[in-house]
Design a protein around this motif. Structure first.
Motif, PDB file in Angstrom:
ATOM      1  N   ASN A 266      -2.249  31.706  45.157  1.00 39.93           N
ATOM      2  CA  ASN A 266      -2.427  30.438  45.855  1.00 39.93           C
ATOM      3  C   ASN A 266      -3.878  29.960  45.772  1.00 39.93           C
ATOM      4  N   SER A 267      -4.040  28.671  45.600  1.00 36.80           N
ATOM      5  CA  SER A 267      -5.377  28.065  45.639  1.00 36.80           C
ATOM      6  C   SER A 267      -5.324  26.867  46.567  1.00 36.80           C
ATOM      7  N   TRP A 268      -6.424  26.633  47.248  1.00 34.70           N
ATOM      8  CA  TRP A 268      -6.443  25.496  48.169  1.00 34.70           C
ATOM      9  C   TRP A 268      -7.762  24.752  48.045  1.00 34.70           C
ATOM     10  N   GLN A 269      -7.736  23.511  48.479  1.00 34.16           N
ATOM     11  CA  GLN A 269      -8.963  22.718  48.519  1.00 34.16           C
ATOM     12  C   GLN A 269      -8.835  21.677  49.619  1.00 34.16           C
ATOM     13  N   LEU A 270      -9.871  21.525  50.396  1.00 33.09           N
ATOM     14  CA  LEU A 270      -9.907  20.509  51.445  1.00 33.09           C
ATOM     15  C   LEU A 270     -11.144  19.647  51.235  1.00 33.09           C
ATOM     16  N   GLY A 271     -11.022  18.388  51.546  1.00 35.80           N
ATOM     17  CA  GLY A 271     -12.185  17.529  51.396  1.00 35.80           C
ATOM     18  C   GLY A 271     -12.225  16.461  52.470  1.00 35.80           C
ATOM     19  N   VAL A 272     -13.425  16.075  52.841  1.00 35.26           N
ATOM     20  CA  VAL A 272     -13.586  14.906  53.701  1.00 35.26           C
ATOM     21  C   VAL A 272     -14.627  14.001  53.048  1.00 35.26           C
ATOM     22  N   SER A 273     -14.395  12.717  53.157  1.00 36.80           N
ATOM     23  CA  SER A 273     -15.299  11.756  52.519  1.00 36.80           C
ATOM     24  C   SER A 273     -15.515  10.573  53.447  1.00 36.80           C
ATOM     25  N   TRP A 274     -16.673   9.996  53.303  1.00 32.51           N
ATOM     26  CA  TRP A 274     -16.992   8.761  54.028  1.00 32.51           C
ATOM     27  C   TRP A 274     -17.617   7.801  53.031  1.00 32.51           C
ATOM     28  N   LEU A 275     -17.114   6.579  53.037  1.00 36.36           N
ATOM     29  CA  LEU A 275     -17.679   5.559  52.160  1.00 36.36           C
ATOM     30  C   LEU A 275     -18.201   4.442  53.033  1.00 36.36           C
ATOM     31  N   LYS A 276     -19.469   4.136  52.870  1.00 30.75           N
ATOM     32  CA  LYS A 276     -20.103   3.053  53.619  1.00 30.75           C
ATOM     33  C   LYS A 276     -20.225   1.863  52.682  1.00 30.75           C
ATOM     34  N   ASN A 277     -19.578   0.777  53.062  1.00 31.59           N
ATOM     35  CA  ASN A 277     -19.548  -0.408  52.219  1.00 31.59           C
ATOM     36  C   ASN A 277     -20.438  -1.482  52.838  1.00 31.59           C
ATOM     37  N   ARG A 278     -21.542  -1.805  52.193  1.00 34.87           N
ATOM     38  CA  ARG A 278     -22.479  -2.793  52.737  1.00 34.87           C
ATOM     39  C   ARG A 278     -22.314  -4.157  52.094  1.00 34.87           C
ATOM     40  N   LEU A 279     -21.270  -4.293  51.286  1.00 37.80           N
ATOM     41  CA  LEU A 279     -21.048  -5.577  50.634  1.00 37.80           C
ATOM     42  C   LEU A 279     -20.455  -6.566  51.617  1.00 37.80           C
ATOM     43  N   ASP A 280     -20.539  -7.855  51.274  1.00 35.76           N
ATOM     44  CA  ASP A 280     -19.848  -8.853  52.079  1.00 35.76           C
ATOM     45  C   ASP A 280     -18.355  -8.560  52.021  1.00 35.76           C
TER      46      ASP A 280
ATOM     47  N   HIS B   8     -13.581 -12.395  34.617  1.00 36.47           N
ATOM     48  CA  HIS B   8     -12.628 -11.736  33.737  1.00 36.47           C
ATOM     49  C   HIS B   8     -11.218 -12.000  34.226  1.00 36.47           C
ATOM     50  N   ALA B   9     -10.276 -11.782  33.344  1.00 41.62           N
ATOM     51  CA  ALA B   9      -8.894 -12.062  33.689  1.00 41.62           C
ATOM     52  C   ALA B   9      -8.324 -11.001  34.639  1.00 41.62           C
ATOM     53  N   HIS B  10      -8.954  -9.866  34.710  1.00 42.02           N
ATOM     54  CA  HIS B  10      -8.338  -8.754  35.406  1.00 42.02           C
ATOM     55  C   HIS B  10      -9.430  -7.827  35.927  1.00 42.02           C
ATOM     56  N   SER B  11      -9.211  -7.246  37.086  1.00 40.95           N
ATOM     57  CA  SER B  11     -10.168  -6.249  37.524  1.00 40.95           C
ATOM     58  C   SER B  11      -9.465  -5.223  38.380  1.00 40.95           C
ATOM     59  N   HIS B  12     -10.187  -4.171  38.685  1.00 41.00           N
ATOM     60  CA  HIS B  12      -9.633  -3.136  39.540  1.00 41.00           C
ATOM     61  C   HIS B  12     -10.161  -3.242  40.953  1.00 41.00           C
ATOM     62  N   ASP B  13     -10.696  -4.378  41.312  1.00 42.55           N
ATOM     63  CA  ASP B  13     -11.268  -4.500  42.641  1.00 42.55           C
ATOM     64  C   ASP B  13     -10.237  -4.183  43.714  1.00 42.55           C
ATOM     65  N   ALA B  14     -10.670  -3.483  44.729  1.00 41.73           N
ATOM     66  CA  ALA B  14      -9.795  -3.244  45.858  1.00 41.73           C
ATOM     67  C   ALA B  14      -9.594  -4.562  46.590  1.00 41.73           C
ATOM     68  N   ALA B  15      -8.396  -4.775  47.115  1.00 38.90           N
ATOM     69  CA  ALA B  15      -8.071  -6.055  47.722  1.00 38.90           C
ATOM     70  C   ALA B  15      -8.395  -6.089  49.211  1.00 38.90           C
ATOM     71  N   TYR B  16      -8.622  -4.932  49.802  1.00 37.73           N
ATOM     72  CA  TYR B  16      -8.857  -4.864  51.238  1.00 37.73           C
ATOM     73  C   TYR B  16     -10.166  -4.123  51.443  1.00 37.73           C
ATOM     74  N   SER B  17     -11.051  -4.685  52.219  1.00 34.93           N
ATOM     75  CA  SER B  17     -12.338  -4.016  52.355  1.00 34.93           C
ATOM     76  C   SER B  17     -12.662  -3.786  53.818  1.00 34.93           C
ATOM     77  N   GLY B  18     -13.599  -2.920  54.050  1.00 33.46           N
ATOM     78  CA  GLY B  18     -14.070  -2.641  55.395  1.00 33.46           C
ATOM     79  C   GLY B  18     -15.378  -1.892  55.276  1.00 33.46           C
ATOM     80  N   GLU B  19     -16.126  -1.872  56.350  1.00 32.65           N
ATOM     81  CA  GLU B  19     -17.456  -1.293  56.267  1.00 32.65           C
ATOM     82  C   GLU B  19     -17.427   0.234  56.133  1.00 32.65           C
ATOM     83  N   ASN B  20     -16.466   0.858  56.824  1.00 35.21           N
ATOM     84  CA  ASN B  20     -16.399   2.324  56.798  1.00 35.21           C
ATOM     85  C   ASN B  20     -15.034   2.778  56.324  1.00 35.21           C
TER      86      ASN B  20
END
Lengths: 301, 382
Positions: free
Chosen positions: B202-216, B236-248
């Protein structure tokens, strides 16, 4: 960079001073046979550990967290090379952040670079299966090549840990003398196997069979690394209908379905062998591994 | 001494032998060329689905050309260019172009350039190694399927007896939501990851992440239901931008893998799950306005060639309309069966079921996909 990031940086820096000091040379081997050889040559100055066990296919390992931890603290890496570990070792080295075991450092030691390899493909094309461009990597099954690798590893240990070079020389001499005697004994015991025909599951026994002058007349895998198919097994049976090989050799970590199918259809015995140290109860080091495999081969009626 | 360096291996011979036969002599004579690999990815999908990267019908997935190798004994470099075809136009997108240090002291590791952020479990993996045809809905909504950007990363692998890696990343941020920022550094991330083995298999992995978004923040939701995802703000005709944003953004992830005797060649069970929480959506948001989502997946490779898996996930979103929000919800279940005749090729059949509210294209779809790799042997990442 603004000042908000400073606490984070300080937090990281506070961790830098806590690396534990290793008492001797820590060797991370990719396979158990190399851990066994490193331990035999290094004695109590070396702590050798294998990244894989005898029941794991060294092609299919993931660079998982526990291995990254082992690679981080190793002083030396002892692997097979010849692309056997190509799917995970490069990634493991990157993630280890360990300068000592990177390619071209003294702490990076590959067995396959110390000897000539057999079965080098003329051209490499994946339609031939998972072939190794450098040749067959499973060199630990030739006792003479193994001794050549031992010489090169002793030299490397003496570079890494020059203070103990006499010690490593004495360990090597003792090992080489015992190993040479063992070869003489094995060759005498295995004389009756000369000329015997066998099937193999995968081309991982080629060095052993060459040494013992046993002939592998067919592979259960249609192509290296491609699992056996019913059609391929039927073809093998048809080809050898009137001169069935004496046995099918598989490593005991491999899927035995194909070999059992042949046994049930044509009565060809299956010999499931430990592929490396730790693969059977008696295979505790390289000597007992060879002993065990020869005993099992000679026990086939 | 070393002919085959893992970071600059010999697999280029293969590609050269087949595709560039005129170069055979030169490539063989020079084993220090970078590894080259090509990923071929194609798809057929019966229906449009909500928040999907793919329209119904035949399509190409991420055709990826990668080169990587050691620069010298201090750095390695990597490039992954993705070719995508959308509405008749072919785009070349540089997904990863970075340099990375080799063997800095004290477990330090620094990467600079453009690369996939290491937040979450799946985000740093290349999509062609995924076990389902598309990323979970929560990834598609909040990270634009996968978030990569221009920036720098510093990780430290701590000298603990178990695996513990901490990292900080600073990104430009413009590739996350396409928003504008007055700061040079639009996005920060912090990430901590632990892992190990137990009982040999068995192998395991746990992670926690925080992303701080300072963009408008995203000001006005775009129409996500026209079969394409968001429009790029750079024209451009296409992008991978996330459609929903938030500061944290907070992410917790967990992975558990089991294989008989730890031998993944014969079979493997993989359980993975992630939870996302995003708040401070914009200046009009109250404490009750947040985006939240999760997924859990089980994949079992029951013999060397076949694997089957189930994934279920839910995401609850606030669609921005100026000073107010519209509630959206997407519940997605996937069942997949994959056949891998060798570990360079996979053909996958997947059934997707969508339920929810606030989306026009909540559909059931069947997807057939192939993912094949040529050239350098791919890494077996955990």
């Amino acid at each position: 960079m603004n000042f908000k990031a400073m606490p984070v940086l300080l937090f990281f820096i506070s961790w830098l001073g806590v690396a534990p000091a290793a008492a001797n040379v820590e060797v991370l081997a990719c396979e158990p046979e190399w851990a066994a050889l490193a331990q035999a040559l290094g004695g109590d100055k070396v702590k050798a550990e294998s990244a894989t066990t005898a029941f794991q296919d060294p092609h299919h390992i993931e660079a998982r967290p526990s291995l990254i931890v082992k690679a981080r603290r190793a002083d030396m890496l002892f692997c097979t090379g010849a692309e056997l570990e190509v799917g995970w070792l490069p990634l493991l080295l990157q993630k280890s952040t360990n300068a000592k075991i990177q390619p071209d450092q003294p702490g990076y030691f590959l067995a396959a670079e110390q000897v000539d390899l057999i079965e080098k493909p003329v051209s490499v094309d994946r339609s031939q299966g998972d072939v190794h461009a450098d040749g067959n990597p499973h060199v630990h099954w030739d006792p003479y090549r193994l001794l050549t690798i031992a010489v090169a590893f002793r030299d490397r240990l003496q570079v890494i840990d020059p203070e103990n070079d006499d010690y490593y020389q004495r360990r090597y001499e003792a090992f080489a003398s015992r190993w040479s005697d063992a070869i003489t004994g094995w060759e005498a015991r295995a004389a009756s196997l000369q000329g015997v025909k066998v099937f193999v599951h995968h081309k991982n026994w080629s060095y052993l069979l060459d040494w013992l002058k046993v002939e592998a007349v067919g592979d259960l895998e249609p192509k290296p690394g491609i699992p056996p198919t019913g059609a391929h097994l039927s073809r093998l049976l048809n080809t050898y209908k009137h001169s069935a090989p004496m046995m099918t050799l598989i490593a005991n970590y491999q899927d035995d379905k194909g070999a059992l199918w042949l046994r049930d259809r044509a009565g060809i015995p299956v010999v499931s062998l430990p592929f490396t140290v730790g693969g059977s109860e008696t295979s505790t080091d390289l000597f007992t591994l060879y002993d065990d495999v020869l005993t099992q081969l000679l026990a086939v009626p | 001494m070393t002919i085959c360096k893992p970071l600059s291996g010999q697999n280029t011979r293969w590609l050269s032998g087949v595709l560039l036969s005129g170069w055979v002599c030169c490539v063989c004579a020079n084993p220090f060329n970078p590894d080259i690999s090509l990923i071929l990815d194609g798809i057929y999908k019966t229906e449009n689905t909500a928040l999907s990267e793919y329209e119904s019908g035949f399509g190409l997935g991420h055709t990826e050309l990668s080169m990587r190798g050691a620069v010298d004994d201090q750095f390695y470099g990597s490039l992954s260019a993705v070719l995508e075809s959308h509405a008749g136009a072919t785009e070349v997108e540089l997904e990863e172009v970075y340099i990375n240090t080799i063997g800095l002291p004290a477990g330090l590791d620094i990467r600079a350039g453009r690369f996939l952020s290491q937040i979450g479990y799946l985000n740093s993996h290349h999509t062609h190694s995924d076990l389902f045809t598309e990323r979970p809905a929560v990834y598609r909504a909040l990270l634009g399927a996968h978030y990569f950007d221009d920036g720098v990363r510093m990780n430290v692998l701590l000298p603990t007896p178990f695996y513990w890696r901490m990292g900080v990343e600073a990104f430009n941020g413009r590739l996350l939501t396409g928003g504008e920022s007055t700061d040079d550094i639009g996005v920060y991330t912090l990430n901590s990851r632990w892992g190990g083995d137990f009982l040999g298999s068995n192998s395991w992995q746990l992670g926690v992440s925080w992303l701080k978004n300072r963009l408008d923040p995203v000001e006005e939701a775009e129409d996500h239901d026209d079969g394409e995802d968001g429009h790029d703000h750079d024209g451009h005709a296409h992008s991978h931008d996330a459609a929903y944003s938030g500061e944290n953004m907070f992410i917790a992830d967990a992975v558990w893998k089991w294989a008989p005797h730890g031998n993944a060649q014969l079979g493997q069970l993989i359980l993975a799950g992630e939870y996302f929480y995003v708040d401070d959506l914009n200046e009009y948001a109250t404490d009750d306005d947040f985006n939240e989502g999760w997924y859990a997946s089980v994949v079992y490779r029951f013999n060397p060639r076949w694997s089957a898996g189930v994934r279920y996930g839910n995401v609850e979103l606030k669609e921005v309309h100026g000073d107010h929000f519209h509630d959206q919800q997407l519940e997605e279940g996937n069942v997949m069966l994959a056949w891998s005749p060798s570990h360079f090729s996979t053909v996958r059949l997947q059934y997707t079921n969508q339920q929810g509210k606030g989306f026009d294209e909540l559909n059931d779809a069947i997807t057939l996909q192939y993912v094949m790799s040529l050239g350098a042997h791919g890494a077996h990442e955990f």
